[in-house]
Write an enzyme that holds these catalytic residues in place. Sequence first.
Site, PDB file in Angstrom:
ATOM      1  N   VAL A  45       0.861  -1.148   0.079  1.00 62.22           N
ATOM      2  CA  VAL A  45      -0.101  -0.105  -0.240  1.00 62.22           C
ATOM      3  C   VAL A  45       0.500   1.102  -0.284  1.00 62.22           C
ATOM      4  CG1 VAL A  45      -2.368  -1.197   1.684  1.00 62.22           C
ATOM      5  CG2 VAL A  45      -0.123  -0.079   2.476  1.00 62.22           C
ATOM      6  N   TYR A  46       2.475   1.032  -0.106  1.00 62.03           N
ATOM      7  CA  TYR A  46       2.955   2.482   0.078  1.00 62.03           C
ATOM      8  C   TYR A  46       3.126   2.714  -1.575  1.00 62.03           C
ATOM      9  CZ  TYR A  46       4.285   1.021   5.633  1.00 62.03           C
ATOM     10  OH  TYR A  46       4.328   1.470   6.535  1.00 62.03           O
ATOM     11  N   LYS A  47       2.709   3.221  -2.463  1.00 60.86           N
ATOM     12  CA  LYS A  47       2.942   3.666  -3.558  1.00 60.86           C
ATOM     13  C   LYS A  47       3.536   2.128  -4.811  1.00 60.86           C
ATOM     14  CE  LYS A  47       2.951   7.527  -6.877  1.00 60.86           C
ATOM     15  NZ  LYS A  47       3.604   8.887  -6.386  1.00 60.86           N
ATOM     16  N   SER A  49       6.249   1.301  -3.100  1.00 59.42           N
ATOM     17  CA  SER A  49       7.611   0.467  -2.957  1.00 59.42           C
ATOM     18  C   SER A  49       8.004  -0.166  -2.919  1.00 59.42           C
ATOM     19  CB  SER A  49       6.470   1.094  -1.446  1.00 59.42           C
ATOM     20  OG  SER A  49       8.099  -0.031   0.023  1.00 59.42           O
TER      21      SER A  49
END
Length: 84
Positions: A45-47, A49
């Site tokens: 969910v960290y773009k 990442s």
Amino acid sequence: MGKTGLKVSRFGLGCMRFPTSETDAISMVRYAIDHGVNYFDTAYVYKDSEIITGKALQDGYRHKIFLATKSPLWNIGKYDDFEK
């Protein structure tokens, strides 16, 4: 890392907010590894990442570190969601 016997660095690198430049982000990860950081934390969910971290860990870097990735509990409704 507790009783596991794993020797992780005192400091880890959280991969939530990388620089906007992918090249800079990859350089940052490799710089950290080259200077003793061996624990990294990411999540899908960290773009981008996980994608960027994966690129940074090519060329022999992956075997030098411990990598943790998280599942967002708010996004898990069934077992198959863990595979995303």
